[in-house]
Scaffold this active site. Structure first.
Site, PDB file in Angstrom:
ATOM      1  N   HIS A  18       0.813  -1.223   0.000  1.00 29.94           N
ATOM      2  CA  HIS A  18       0.000   0.000   0.000  1.00 29.94           C
ATOM      3  C   HIS A  18       0.840   1.264   0.000  1.00 29.94           C
ATOM      4  O   HIS A  18       0.341   2.338   0.331  1.00 29.94           O
ATOM      5  CB  HIS A  18      -0.958  -0.003   1.205  1.00 29.94           C
ATOM      6  N   ALA A  67       1.032  -9.628  18.514  1.00 24.15           N
ATOM      7  CA  ALA A  67       2.294  -9.800  17.766  1.00 24.15           C
ATOM      8  C   ALA A  67       3.514  -9.604  18.663  1.00 24.15           C
ATOM      9  O   ALA A  67       4.494 -10.362  18.571  1.00 24.15           O
ATOM     10  CB  ALA A  67       2.335  -8.801  16.618  1.00 24.15           C
ATOM     11  N   CYS A 117       3.564  13.073  -7.658  1.00 20.69           N
ATOM     12  CA  CYS A 117       2.558  14.076  -8.033  1.00 20.69           C
ATOM     13  C   CYS A 117       1.261  13.398  -8.476  1.00 20.69           C
ATOM     14  O   CYS A 117       1.255  12.246  -8.905  1.00 20.69           O
ATOM     15  CB  CYS A 117       3.094  14.976  -9.149  1.00 20.69           C
TER      16      CYS A 117
HETATM   17  P1  OAD Z   1      -7.464  -3.776  10.195  1.00 20.70           P
HETATM   18  O1  OAD Z   1      -7.540  -2.561  11.045  1.00 20.70           O
HETATM   19  O2  OAD Z   1      -8.585  -4.117   9.244  1.00 20.70           O
HETATM   20  O3  OAD Z   1      -7.255  -5.077  11.139  1.00 20.70           O
HETATM   21  C1  OAD Z   1      -6.285  -5.021  12.162  1.00 20.70           C
HETATM   22  C2  OAD Z   1      -6.145  -6.449  12.693  1.00 20.70           C
HETATM   23  O4  OAD Z   1      -5.099  -6.447  13.657  1.00 20.70           O
HETATM   24  C3  OAD Z   1      -7.402  -6.947  13.418  1.00 20.70           C
HETATM   25  O5  OAD Z   1      -7.695  -8.277  12.975  1.00 20.70           O
HETATM   26  C4  OAD Z   1      -6.992  -6.947  14.893  1.00 20.70           C
HETATM   27  O6  OAD Z   1      -7.613  -8.029  15.611  1.00 20.70           O
HETATM   28  C5  OAD Z   1      -5.507  -7.200  14.782  1.00 20.70           C
HETATM   29  N1  OAD Z   1      -4.720  -6.717  15.929  1.00 20.70           N
HETATM   30  C6  OAD Z   1      -4.985  -5.691  16.757  1.00 20.70           C
HETATM   31  N2  OAD Z   1      -4.003  -5.578  17.680  1.00 20.70           N
HETATM   32  C7  OAD Z   1      -3.092  -6.568  17.401  1.00 20.70           C
HETATM   33  C8  OAD Z   1      -1.866  -6.970  17.984  1.00 20.70           C
HETATM   34  N3  OAD Z   1      -1.363  -6.341  19.062  1.00 20.70           N
HETATM   35  N4  OAD Z   1      -1.200  -8.025  17.443  1.00 20.70           N
HETATM   36  C9  OAD Z   1      -1.710  -8.679  16.364  1.00 20.70           C
HETATM   37  N5  OAD Z   1      -2.881  -8.342  15.754  1.00 20.70           N
HETATM   38  C10 OAD Z   1      -3.555  -7.294  16.281  1.00 20.70           C
HETATM   39  O7  OAD Z   1      -6.060  -3.682   9.420  1.00 20.70           O
HETATM   40  P2  OAD Z   1      -5.638  -4.405   8.087  1.00 20.70           P
HETATM   41  O8  OAD Z   1      -6.195  -5.781   7.987  1.00 20.70           O
HETATM   42  O9  OAD Z   1      -4.165  -4.252   8.010  1.00 20.70           O
HETATM   43  O10 OAD Z   1      -5.762  -0.077   3.121  1.00 20.70           O
HETATM   44  O11 OAD Z   1      -6.299  -3.493   6.935  1.00 20.70           O
HETATM   45  C11 OAD Z   1      -5.782  -2.188   6.921  1.00 20.70           C
HETATM   46  C12 OAD Z   1      -5.966  -1.677   5.543  1.00 20.70           C
HETATM   47  O12 OAD Z   1      -7.288  -1.180   5.490  1.00 20.70           O
HETATM   48  C13 OAD Z   1      -5.019  -0.540   5.330  1.00 20.70           C
HETATM   49  O13 OAD Z   1      -3.834  -0.988   4.720  1.00 20.70           O
HETATM   50  C14 OAD Z   1      -5.843   0.366   4.481  1.00 20.70           C
HETATM   51  C15 OAD Z   1      -7.267   0.124   4.960  1.00 20.70           C
HETATM   52  O14 OAD Z   1      -8.200   0.120   3.930  1.00 20.70           O
HETATM   53  C16 OAD Z   1      -5.378   0.906   2.246  1.00 20.70           C
HETATM   54  O15 OAD Z   1      -5.008   1.992   2.653  1.00 20.70           O
HETATM   55  C17 OAD Z   1      -5.455   0.537   0.801  1.00 20.70           C
END
Ligand code: OAD
Length: 259
Positions: free
Chosen positions: A124, A242, A132
């Site tokens: 991402h 984690a 730009c």
């Molecule tokens: P999410 O915010 O959708 O999910 C975060 C995950 O991390 C959840 O399943 C939590 O249970 C888990 N979590 C929380 N604390 C944790 C810890 N201490 N150790 C391990 N896991 C933990 O984040 P993503 O799946 O990464 O996309 O999706 C994020 C994406 O959504 C971003 O990259 C962005 C957004 O749309 C774009 O910008 C294109």
């Protein structure tokens, strides 16, 4: 760590011990213990009035460039102040315990690279890179304005075409960077083990990676305190954070290596 977690850690270590190519797929949860809110709760103070999905789009940037650029400047300051937790260094150590390891991250905070992970694919993009809006000409990061406070900030203009400069991150509705995505898909389809850390598995196309790995015969290991879309397909689930699970996993691998 509960007994059941130890059993999961040992099972994960066994899968990693026999793997030649390992992929670690990380999401926003990987940064949570370093004080970086996950994407969906990343707004406080001045930014609390906006829904991130209203800010992280090209249309929002074209309509309110100073607001969007200021929001990302705030996120950059947050990230620069973050201290990578022991889970990040555990992944650096893990890279030394298996023949080949690549981190494929959805995160734009650069923390894996900051602690020394070498093979990192940023699906991402990155908060620390700029280009730009018209032609994606790269813009030097050291020329980007960094407002002191949480405020709107006029973006600079491209030195080549004069269009507004934006963060080099993937916004909603945008395609992922082609080369990085092809590399990530190829690794997922040819790895023997995939560690999926801190992702809800809701955001496409990144959420496909564990399915590709599983269909290619790899062992899929999830590290997450909560159940997710990935939990059902994972061969091993380490139900924890984690910052605790990853060091325990490296310890289990290291003990196993000395036995
Ligand atoms: P999410 O915010 O959708 O999910 C975060 C995950 O991390 C959840 O399943 C939590 O249970 C888990 N979590 C929380 N604390 C944790 C810890 N201490 N150790 C391990 N896991 C933990 O984040 P993503 O799946 O990464 O996309 O999706 C994020 C994406 O959504 C971003 O990259 C962005 C957004 O749309 C774009 O910008 C294109």
């Amino acid at each position: 760590m509960l007994k059941s977690d130890d059993a999961a850690i040992q099972a994960a270590a066994r899968a990693l011990r026999t793997a030649r190519r390992v992929v670690v797929a990380t999401g926003a949860g990987m940064s949570q213990e370093s004080g970086i809110p996950t994407f969906r709760d990343a707004v406080t103070g001045l930014w609390a009035r906006y829904d991130p999905e209203q800010l992280a789009t090209e249309a929002a940037f074209r309509r309110h460039p100073a607001r969007v650029f200021g929001w990302y400047a705030w996120r950059r300051r947050l990230v620069r102040a973050a201290v990578p937790h022991p889970g990040y260094r555990a992944l650096v150590a893990l890279a030394g315990l298996v023949p080949e390891l690549t981190i494929v991250t959805q995160n734009v905070d650069g923390l894996h690279t900051r602690v020394g992970s070498r093979q990192v694919l940023e699906l991402h993009g990155s908060l620390e890179r700029f280009s730009c809006v018209e032609a994606r000409h790269p813009f030097p990061a050291d020329r980007a304005p960094e407002p002191e406070a949480d405020m709107e900030c006029e973006p600079p203009r491209c030195e080549r075409c004069g269009s507004l400069v934006r963060p080099d991150v993937v916004w909603f509705g945008e395609l992922l960077p082609e080369r990085v995505t092809a590399q990530a898909w190829e690794l997922a389809a040819s790895c023997q083990a995939m560690l999926v850390v801190g992702t809800s598995g809701l955001v496409q196309p990144a959420a496909q990676l564990p399915f590709i790995a599983r269909d290619a015969g790899a062992s899929v290991i999830e590290v997450n305190p909560e159940p997710t879309e990935i939990s059902g397909l994972a061969h091993v689930v380490c139900r924890g954070r984690a910052g605790a699970v990853l060091p325990a996993l490296v310890a289990a691998l290291t003990e196993g290596a000395t036995r």
